[in-house]
Structure formats: C-alpha cells, structure tokens
Design a protein around this motif. Structure first.
Motif, PDB file in Angstrom:
ATOM      1  N   GLU A 123       0.828  -1.209   0.000  1.00 50.89           N
ATOM      2  CA  GLU A 123       0.000   0.000   0.000  1.00 50.89           C
ATOM      3  C   GLU A 123       0.865   1.262   0.000  1.00 50.89           C
ATOM      4  O   GLU A 123       0.614   2.205  -0.769  1.00 50.89           O
ATOM      5  CB  GLU A 123      -0.938  -0.004   1.206  1.00 50.89           C
ATOM      6  N   LEU A 124       1.896   1.297   0.868  1.00 57.33           N
ATOM      7  CA  LEU A 124       2.762   2.467   0.925  1.00 57.33           C
ATOM      8  C   LEU A 124       3.586   2.621  -0.350  1.00 57.33           C
ATOM      9  O   LEU A 124       3.863   3.737  -0.792  1.00 57.33           O
ATOM     10  CB  LEU A 124       3.683   2.378   2.139  1.00 57.33           C
ATOM     11  N   THR A 125       3.981   1.506  -0.948  1.00 58.25           N
ATOM     12  CA  THR A 125       4.715   1.582  -2.214  1.00 58.25           C
ATOM     13  C   THR A 125       3.869   2.240  -3.292  1.00 58.25           C
ATOM     14  O   THR A 125       4.341   3.105  -4.036  1.00 58.25           O
ATOM     15  CB  THR A 125       5.145   0.169  -2.667  1.00 58.25           C
ATOM     16  N   ARG A 126       2.613   1.850  -3.375  1.00 62.03           N
ATOM     17  CA  ARG A 126       1.703   2.473  -4.338  1.00 62.03           C
ATOM     18  C   ARG A 126       1.532   3.963  -4.045  1.00 62.03           C
ATOM     19  O   ARG A 126       1.491   4.789  -4.967  1.00 62.03           O
ATOM     20  CB  ARG A 126       0.346   1.774  -4.300  1.00 62.03           C
ATOM     21  N   LEU A 127       1.436   4.309  -2.759  1.00 62.26           N
ATOM     22  CA  LEU A 127       1.270   5.714  -2.375  1.00 62.26           C
ATOM     23  C   LEU A 127       2.498   6.525  -2.767  1.00 62.26           C
ATOM     24  O   LEU A 127       2.373   7.626  -3.317  1.00 62.26           O
ATOM     25  CB  LEU A 127       1.024   5.807  -0.873  1.00 62.26           C
ATOM     26  N   TRP A 128       3.698   5.994  -2.524  1.00 60.14           N
ATOM     27  CA  TRP A 128       4.921   6.707  -2.902  1.00 60.14           C
ATOM     28  C   TRP A 128       4.995   6.903  -4.415  1.00 60.14           C
ATOM     29  O   TRP A 128       5.360   7.981  -4.893  1.00 60.14           O
ATOM     30  CB  TRP A 128       6.147   5.933  -2.421  1.00 60.14           C
ATOM     31  N   LEU A 129       4.651   5.865  -5.171  1.00 59.52           N
ATOM     32  CA  LEU A 129       4.690   5.973  -6.630  1.00 59.52           C
ATOM     33  C   LEU A 129       3.690   7.014  -7.127  1.00 59.52           C
ATOM     34  O   LEU A 129       3.962   7.753  -8.080  1.00 59.52           O
ATOM     35  CB  LEU A 129       4.414   4.611  -7.260  1.00 59.52           C
ATOM     36  N   GLU A 130       2.529   7.059  -6.480  1.00 58.41           N
ATOM     37  CA  GLU A 130       1.531   8.063  -6.858  1.00 58.41           C
ATOM     38  C   GLU A 130       2.049   9.466  -6.584  1.00 58.41           C
ATOM     39  O   GLU A 130       1.881  10.381  -7.404  1.00 58.41           O
ATOM     40  CB  GLU A 130       0.233   7.805  -6.087  1.00 58.41           C
ATOM     41  N   ARG A 131       2.700   9.649  -5.449  1.00 60.23           N
ATOM     42  CA  ARG A 131       3.233  10.964  -5.109  1.00 60.23           C
ATOM     43  C   ARG A 131       4.443  11.339  -5.964  1.00 60.23           C
ATOM     44  O   ARG A 131       4.743  12.524  -6.130  1.00 60.23           O
ATOM     45  CB  ARG A 131       3.617  10.994  -3.627  1.00 60.23           C
ATOM     46  N   ALA A 132       5.151  10.350  -6.484  1.00 59.95           N
ATOM     47  CA  ALA A 132       6.295  10.626  -7.353  1.00 59.95           C
ATOM     48  C   ALA A 132       5.868  11.201  -8.699  1.00 59.95           C
ATOM     49  O   ALA A 132       6.690  11.798  -9.406  1.00 59.95           O
ATOM     50  CB  ALA A 132       7.108   9.349  -7.568  1.00 59.95           C
ATOM     51  N   LYS A 133       4.615  11.002  -9.060  1.00 62.91           N
ATOM     52  CA  LYS A 133       4.062  11.533 -10.304  1.00 62.91           C
ATOM     53  C   LYS A 133       4.921  11.132 -11.507  1.00 62.91           C
ATOM     54  O   LYS A 133       5.146   9.958 -11.728  1.00 62.91           O
ATOM     55  CB  LYS A 133       3.880  13.052 -10.187  1.00 62.91           C
ATOM     56  N   GLU A 134       5.440  12.102 -12.245  1.00 52.32           N
ATOM     57  CA  GLU A 134       6.197  11.794 -13.457  1.00 52.32           C
ATOM     58  C   GLU A 134       7.708  11.871 -13.238  1.00 52.32           C
ATOM     59  O   GLU A 134       8.475  11.856 -14.203  1.00 52.32           O
ATOM     60  CB  GLU A 134       5.808  12.761 -14.587  1.00 52.32           C
ATOM     61  N   ALA A 135       8.148  11.938 -11.997  1.00 47.82           N
ATOM     62  CA  ALA A 135       9.578  12.069 -11.714  1.00 47.82           C
ATOM     63  C   ALA A 135      10.319  10.794 -12.102  1.00 47.82           C
ATOM     64  O   ALA A 135       9.769   9.686 -12.013  1.00 47.82           O
ATOM     65  CB  ALA A 135       9.798  12.365 -10.232  1.00 47.82           C
ATOM     66  N   PRO A 136      11.580  10.897 -12.548  1.00 49.43           N
ATOM     67  CA  PRO A 136      12.390   9.699 -12.808  1.00 49.43           C
ATOM     68  C   PRO A 136      12.516   8.860 -11.539  1.00 49.43           C
ATOM     69  O   PRO A 136      12.705   9.397 -10.443  1.00 49.43           O
ATOM     70  CB  PRO A 136      13.744  10.273 -13.243  1.00 49.43           C
ATOM     71  N   LEU A 137      12.420   7.539 -11.694  1.00 49.79           N
ATOM     72  CA  LEU A 137      12.360   6.638 -10.545  1.00 49.79           C
ATOM     73  C   LEU A 137      13.682   5.883 -10.358  1.00 49.79           C
ATOM     74  O   LEU A 137      14.260   5.388 -11.326  1.00 49.79           O
ATOM     75  CB  LEU A 137      11.230   5.633 -10.725  1.00 49.79           C
ATOM     76  N   SER A 138      14.101   5.784  -9.097  1.00 50.09           N
ATOM     77  CA  SER A 138      15.226   4.925  -8.707  1.00 50.09           C
ATOM     78  C   SER A 138      14.650   3.846  -7.801  1.00 50.09           C
ATOM     79  O   SER A 138      14.237   4.123  -6.674  1.00 50.09           O
ATOM     80  CB  SER A 138      16.301   5.734  -7.971  1.00 50.09           C
TER      81      SER A 138
END
Length: 479
Positions: A123-138
C-alpha cells in the motif's frame, strides 16, 4: 524544482542540525498551525519553499548510524535506500505547510528501496509511486533466495507496480530469486525503459533449507537474456553492474557506445573482460574481479581505452596478465587489490610499464599486495606518473626508508608526491604523516599542499602507536 546554488546547499546542510529539534517542538505544539501564522514564527518556519525542499532532500539522504541487523524490522514499508531508514512521510506530519510542500515534491518519493517484499509494503509503495508523479524513478528490490523467506505474491505485485512505470525508470537494482523471473519476464513484454540510466540486475536460484544445493538450472536463461536485451536497449543507459554474465557470455555483435561505467561483480577471465572493454569505447569507469588467465595469445597492440579515468582491479592473477594488454591515457584513479594467495612479482614493472605507456597522471592510487617486496614499494614512490597524487593507500610491506623518501624537501617543497592530502598506511608511517602536517617552515610556498586526513590501517603486528602518531592525537589533529 528550482535549482540550488552551492552556497544554498551549504545552508541546507547547516539547517539540518536544527531539524530534529524542530520535529520535536512542532509535534508537541498543541496549535501548530496557529504558531505558523503567528508573527513569532521560528526562523525555520520562515525559510523559503526552495530551501525547505533542499532540507527535505537532505533529511531523507541521512544514512542510519548503524546498519540494519534485523532486515524485517524495517520491512513494513518502503525505504529510500539501503543505508537510510528515514521515512519522508514524517515530513507530512509536522504541519500543513510542510505537508503541502512534501506532497508537491515528486522527487522526495521517487527513490524506493524494498527489502524482502511483503504485503505490508504494498500500500505504501503504491502511495509513494503516486506521489512521485512523473519524476524519474530509482527503484530497488532485494529478495533473499531462501524459499521460506519469499513472499512470491508480494514480490509479483510490487514488481507489477514498478513495471507499470518502466518508462520512468532511471535506476533499478533488482536482486531477485529465480522463482519470480518468469512473471517478471511476462510483465516486461512489450514494455520499454528508454530513460533507464543505471542497472544492477541479478537472479539467484531458490534455496530450500535442509536440502542439498544442486547445480544451477538453465530454465530461466532465455527469459534472462530477453530481459537483458530490453535493459541494454535503453539509449540512456550508462551504468551497468553484471553479477554474472548474461546467458551466452558477453555480447559480441553490439557496441555499447553509450556505456560509461561497468562493474563486473564476479570472477571473470581476462579474455571476456577485454571483449567487454572493446565493446565500450566510451567507458570511463571500470570495476572488475579477475580470476582466470587469458587463453589467447597477447594482442599485437594493447587495447586503448581513451576515456577511462577510473579502474578498480581486484585480481587473483599477476598484474602481468592484464596490464600489458590495455592502455589508458586519461586514467586518474587506479585501485589494485592483489589476492594474498598470489605470489607477487619481485617488481612493479608491469604497473610502471602500463603507466608509462599510458602517459597518464594519477591523482588517487591504491595498492593492496601483502606479498610484494618492500623494495618494489619503495621504488614505486619515484614513478613520475604518481607525483600528482592527492590520495595514496598502500597495504603490504612498507619500509621505513620509503617514508623518509616522502619527507625529503627542497626549497620548502616536498620532492616526492608534493600534493598528497590523504594517506592510508600503517602506523609505522606516523612520522611521515606528522611531519607532513607541521614540519615545513612557516614561509613555505602557498602552493605546497598540507595533509588533510590520515587513516590508520589496523595491523595486528603493530599494536602500539609510535610517539609521533600519539603526539598528533594529543594535539587533536584530524586523524
């Protein structure tokens, strides 16, 4: 986000010292929002938004004081890295002002480290990804291969969330058991990761406690090969870590002109290493562990690595097996670790020939070879290619005479390695370090560098410090 100047980042670093105090004060304040609106705001409450963003990033980058002994202790949610247990969600709980800033700062949530995937992390992983929006991901997933510790469903669900955003991947570090390679391969079908810049991907066989480990199965090789083709096809890819070569060995029909950094984190033979070097003409950094000698005759001319500036070489072979076969004119950082089981050459001629042929000038040099004769170490201090060193690390037979050579001065300047700022050697050389700090005359030239740092090697044969080293401690010099 607005870019920061170096001076602003310095200010952010200084402000971090007060950050923990601010957390405790604001959390216990019964009317935090009223205090924020009050004319008696604390200095940190009046910081510009851009500066607060910098502080937030510094906060999540703070490494933990001690490594995580129990990995399950921090497995209830994602982390920002292996080294840090900091949770950016804390920043959203201080006050509404900080919450608004944190939730509108995608880069604060774009780095995710998952150790031992579990349903509680999803659940928290999904929340972090949602908050990251379009930012490049590490993104990183580390899963041990022990069967009793694998939650395959959780790993599959978290991987699927990551794969759904493969077009945002900037850096991935996936250490996965082979049991999830097939679903991972299926999820990656028709997916692209054209923005991927760095990859560390490794699959291991599942281990069943109590059962004898059999030879590695090859049933996943086709899937692994397809996955690597997808990763390596990214035009942005520059940094690759191989923990085993892709199935079929190193590629022979593709030139990876876009790769600038290669880490071969397993024992490899000289021929395969040279083949990889030949495929990466723009390579700048290489890290390799050599264990198998060349089976082919030496090339007529050494392979020229024109852009290579950093080479980290760990070897179970003699230096004569590899150094005569390469040339690196841009090399500035050289790290050589020779296995103790190898009988060292009586001289450092292969190293000297390599440096002379390359016509390079090193600024950092590490040599760990406990079997090399002290005379060879002493002679290396006169190599012209080492006279620009600012960092020197030597582990092996270090003669006192060599230290005296490094103390020779002429016209107020040291005649050997005058720019040294950091020495990492045994305690027997404490006199050298002490003198480099305070023995030169007060009217020494401004361009004569002084020592900035000395790291003492632990040595079971030298349990006591000599008096010069102790004097440095008494004077509270930085050691």
């Amino acid at each position: 986000m607005a870019s920061f100047s170096y001076s602003k980042m310095d200010i952010c670093s200084g402000a971090m010292a007060d950050l923990s105090f601010t957390f405790s004060v604001v959390r216990v304040a019964p009317k935090a929002e009223e205090a924020h609106q009050s004319s008696r705001q604390s200095p940190i409450s009046r910081l510009p938004v851009e500066l607060l963003c910098g502080i937030f990033h510094k906060y999540v980058e703070i490494p933990s004081g001690k490594p995580c002994i129990d990995p399950d202790r921090y497995s209830t949610g994602p982390r920002v890295s292996r080294a840090s247990h900091t949770d950016p969600s804390l920043l959203t709980q201080i006050c509404s002002h900080w919450r608004s800033i944190a939730l509108n700062l995608p880069t604060l949530w774009s780095t995710i480290f998952i150790r031992q995937p579990k349903q509680s992390q999803l659940e928290l992983t999904r929340l972090w990804l949602e908050r990251a929006k379009e930012a490049p991901l590490s993104l990183a997933i580390w899963q041990t291969p022990v069967a009793t510790e694998i939650d395959a469903e959780a790993a599959w669900e978290i991987l699927s969330e990551f794969v759904a955003r493969s077009d945002q991947w900037k850096k991935i570090d996936f250490q996965l058991p082979s049991a999830v390679i097939l679903p991972f391969h299926q999820m990656m079908q028709d997916r692209k990761c054209d923005n991927l810049e760095s990859i560390d991907f490794h699959a291991t066989e599942v281990v069943h406690p109590g059962l004898v480990m059999t030879s590695r199965e090859n049933r996943w090789d086709d899937q692994l090969e397809d996955l690597w083709k997808t990763f390596l096809s990214s035009p942005s890819l520059s940094d690759v870590t191989w923990r085993r070569l892709p199935p079929g060995g190193p590629p022979s029909d593709t030139v990876f002109s876009h790769l600038t950094s290669v880490n071969i984190a397993f024992d490899i033979n000289v021929d395969d290493f040279l083949r990889i070097l030949s495929l990466t003409p723009n390579l700048q950094r290489a890290q390799v562990a050599l264990a198998i000698p060349s089976l082919q005759s030496s090339p007529s001319s050494p392979l020229s690595l024109k852009s290579l500036h950093t080479l980290q070489l760990s070897t179970r072979l003699k230096l004569s097996e590899i150094l005569p076969k390469i040339t690196a004119p841009s090399l500035t950082n050289l790290n050589i670790v020779v296995d103790e089981s190898i009988a060292s050459c009586s001289t450092l001629n292969p190293l000297q020939d390599f440096l002379q042929r390359s016509r390079c000038r090193l600024t950092t040099f590490t040599l760990v070879d406990r079997n090399i004769p002290s005379e060879a170490v002493e002679s290396s201090l006169d190599f012209p290619e080492l006279q620009s060193l600012t960092y020197l690390r030597l582990e092996g037979k270090l003669p006192e005479k060599a230290a005296s050579h490094l103390l020779e001065t002429q016209n107020g300047s040291y005649t050997r390695m005058p720019l040294l700022q950091h020495i990492y050697v045994g305690t027997a050389w404490a006199r050298l370090v002490s003198s480099r700090w305070h023995s030169l005359p007060r009217d020494q030239p401004d361009d004569c560098e002084k020592m900035e740092r000395f790291t003492r090697c632990s040595n079971r044969f030298h349990t006591s410090m000599d008096h010069e080293f102790q004097a440095m401690k008494d004077r509270e010099l930085p050691i």
